[in-house]
Design a protein around this motif. Sequence first.
Motif, PDB file in Angstrom:
ATOM      1  N   ASP A 174       0.813  -1.209   0.000  1.00  0.00           N
ATOM      2  CA  ASP A 174       0.000   0.000   0.000  1.00  0.00           C
ATOM      3  C   ASP A 174       0.857   1.274   0.000  1.00  0.00           C
TER       4      ASP A 174
ATOM      5  N   ARG B 160       2.092   4.768  -1.517  1.00  0.00           N
ATOM      6  CA  ARG B 160       1.491   5.854  -2.287  1.00  0.00           C
ATOM      7  C   ARG B 160       2.571   6.620  -3.020  1.00  0.00           C
TER       8      ARG B 160
ATOM      9  N   SER C 218      -4.748   2.680  -6.828  1.00  0.00           N
ATOM     10  CA  SER C 218      -5.712   1.954  -5.995  1.00  0.00           C
ATOM     11  C   SER C 218      -6.104   0.623  -6.644  1.00  0.00           C
ATOM     12  N   ARG C 219      -6.314   0.620  -7.958  1.00  0.00           N
ATOM     13  CA  ARG C 219      -6.555  -0.621  -8.680  1.00  0.00           C
ATOM     14  C   ARG C 219      -5.224  -1.012  -9.312  1.00  0.00           C
TER      15      ARG C 219
END
Length: 155
Positions: free
Chosen positions: A2, A4, A102-103
Motif C-alpha cells: 500500500d 502511495r 488503488s486498482r
Amino acid sequence: MDIRYINPPASFVAGGQRIRTARQIAEERLGTCLDLAVLFCSCLEAAGLRPLIVLQREHAFAGVWLSKGDFGTSTVDDAPGLRTRLKLDDLKLFEATLPTLSRKPGFQQATIAGEAHVEPGKDAEFEALIDIHRARQRRILPLASVAAGYAFQAG
C-alpha cells in the motif's frame, strides 16, 4: 504494501533528489518514481536478476535484462539502441509507479506503460539507462544498509 506515489520536491531539479531506502518506503508508505524504480531494482538484483534504471526528464522507471547481453557499459544514452533491444526481447521495461494505484494493474500493463516511455518520438525525454549489473562489474556498489540488526553490503 500500500505504497502511495508522491512527487519529488521542487528543488530536486537543481540540486538532485534524495532517494528513500527500502526501509523508509516500507515505513512511510511513500515513494517517488525514482524511489520506486530503485526499490524494484534492488529486489530484482536480490533475486539474482540484472536490473536497469531508466532516467527521463522528470521521471524514472525500471527494467530487467532477459538475456545475457548488455550494452557494454554501465550507462547508455542511446534510445534507438534501447528500442532495438526491446524488439529483440533482450530486456523488459516497466513502470514502477503503477503498484501505487488503488486498482493495481499486473506486470503486463506495467511493461506496456514502461515501454511506451521510450517509443519513437520521445527521445527528447530520454536521459539515460543505468545497467546495475555493469555498474557492479565496475565496482560501483550499493551503500551498506542495516535492517533488523543485520548489516548487508553487496560484493
